[in-house]
Design a protein around this motif. Structure first.
Motif, PDB file in Angstrom:
ATOM      1  N   ALA A 145       0.857  -1.188   0.000  1.00 13.04           N
ATOM      2  CA  ALA A 145       0.000   0.000   0.000  1.00 13.04           C
ATOM      3  C   ALA A 145       0.891   1.235   0.000  1.00 13.04           C
ATOM      4  O   ALA A 145       1.342   1.701   1.035  1.00 13.04           O
ATOM      5  CB  ALA A 145      -0.925  -0.009   1.212  1.00 13.04           C
ATOM      6  N   VAL A 146       1.147   1.736  -1.197  1.00 10.37           N
ATOM      7  CA  VAL A 146       2.052   2.867  -1.376  1.00 10.37           C
ATOM      8  C   VAL A 146       1.263   4.062  -1.892  1.00 10.37           C
ATOM      9  O   VAL A 146       0.459   3.939  -2.813  1.00 10.37           O
ATOM     10  CB  VAL A 146       3.188   2.492  -2.359  1.00 10.37           C
ATOM     11  CG1 VAL A 146       4.092   3.667  -2.632  1.00 10.37           C
ATOM     12  CG2 VAL A 146       3.983   1.311  -1.820  1.00 10.37           C
ATOM     13  N   ASP A 147       1.498   5.204  -1.303  1.00 12.27           N
ATOM     14  CA  ASP A 147       0.841   6.437  -1.730  1.00 12.27           C
ATOM     15  C   ASP A 147       1.321   6.784  -3.137  1.00 12.27           C
ATOM     16  O   ASP A 147       2.530   6.942  -3.355  1.00 12.27           O
ATOM     17  CB  ASP A 147       1.181   7.568  -0.758  1.00 12.27           C
ATOM     18  CG  ASP A 147       0.403   8.829  -1.042  1.00 12.27           C
ATOM     19  OD1 ASP A 147       0.403   9.289  -2.206  1.00 12.27           O
ATOM     20  OD2 ASP A 147      -0.202   9.368  -0.098  1.00 12.27           O
ATOM     21  N   PRO A 148       0.407   6.884  -4.097  1.00 16.96           N
ATOM     22  CA  PRO A 148       0.830   7.162  -5.476  1.00 16.96           C
ATOM     23  C   PRO A 148       1.467   8.550  -5.648  1.00 16.96           C
ATOM     24  O   PRO A 148       2.241   8.758  -6.574  1.00 16.96           O
ATOM     25  CB  PRO A 148      -0.460   7.038  -6.278  1.00 16.96           C
ATOM     26  CG  PRO A 148      -1.555   7.219  -5.303  1.00 16.96           C
ATOM     27  CD  PRO A 148      -1.032   6.745  -3.981  1.00 16.96           C
ATOM     28  N   ASP A 149       1.151   9.477  -4.747  1.00 18.53           N
ATOM     29  CA  ASP A 149       1.695  10.829  -4.854  1.00 18.53           C
ATOM     30  C   ASP A 149       3.108  10.941  -4.298  1.00 18.53           C
ATOM     31  O   ASP A 149       3.929  11.693  -4.818  1.00 18.53           O
ATOM     32  CB  ASP A 149       0.788  11.829  -4.137  1.00 18.53           C
ATOM     33  CG  ASP A 149      -0.594  11.903  -4.766  1.00 18.53           C
ATOM     34  OD1 ASP A 149      -0.714  11.696  -5.996  1.00 18.53           O
ATOM     35  OD2 ASP A 149      -1.565  12.148  -4.020  1.00 18.53           O
ATOM     36  N   THR A 150       3.388  10.200  -3.232  1.00 18.11           N
ATOM     37  CA  THR A 150       4.683  10.344  -2.559  1.00 18.11           C
ATOM     38  C   THR A 150       5.610   9.153  -2.742  1.00 18.11           C
ATOM     39  O   THR A 150       6.814   9.268  -2.507  1.00 18.11           O
ATOM     40  CB  THR A 150       4.487  10.548  -1.045  1.00 18.11           C
ATOM     41  OG1 THR A 150       3.932   9.342  -0.493  1.00 18.11           O
ATOM     42  CG2 THR A 150       3.581  11.735  -0.753  1.00 18.11           C
ATOM     43  N   GLY A 151       5.059   8.000  -3.096  1.00 19.65           N
ATOM     44  CA  GLY A 151       5.853   6.785  -3.187  1.00 19.65           C
ATOM     45  C   GLY A 151       6.149   6.153  -1.834  1.00 19.65           C
ATOM     46  O   GLY A 151       6.819   5.139  -1.751  1.00 19.65           O
TER      47      GLY A 151
END
Length: 133
Positions: A49-55
């Motif tokens: 579960a990785v934030d697409p905006d921050t990585g």
């Protein structure tokens, strides 16, 4: 009249308002449990579960139990903030980020949490709760 948006504090208020619910832990993280079975669990950051905006790994993911895969698919396909990851394939749960709770009304959150409780609580306790409601 506009429905009130859900807040993080609503999770505890709703869960603890259900029969035999206690604050507990699941995998070492805060959870709401009924008879030692968690139905809402605050998840640790994980590589799936990785934030697409921050990585960065998401550090605000909440796991909510659902009754079955049909309920899961309906929530994930809805216009709401619910999602899943490959790690949860075949598992009766949906995910939501704390930051996205405001995309739900308190009533919507209450319905999903109540359904989660009903999926994990003993059948007699669930029947009694709904008979009295």
């Amino acid at each position: 009249m506009t429905a009130r948006k859900a807040k993080l504090a609503d999770i505890g208020d709703i869960a603890l308002g259900l029969p035999e619910v206690e604050e507990g832990t699941s995998w070492g993280r805060p959870a709401y449990v009924v008879r030692k079975k968690s139905f809402v669990h605050f998840r640790e950051p994980r590589p799936d579960a990785v934030d697409p905006d921050t990585g960065e790994r998401m550090d605000d993911v909440i796991i909510v139990t659902v009754a079955d895969q049909d309920d899961k698919e309906a929530l994930v396909a809805s216009d709401g903030p619910w999602f899943t990851t490959p790690h949860f394939d075949g598992y009766n749960a949906v995910l939501v980020r704390e930051r996205d709770l405001g995309k739900l009304t308190r009533r919507e959150l209450e319905e999903v949490i109540t359904d989660a409780w009903a999926a994990r609580a003993p059948k007699r306790l669930v029947a009694k709760f709904f008979d009295e409601a």
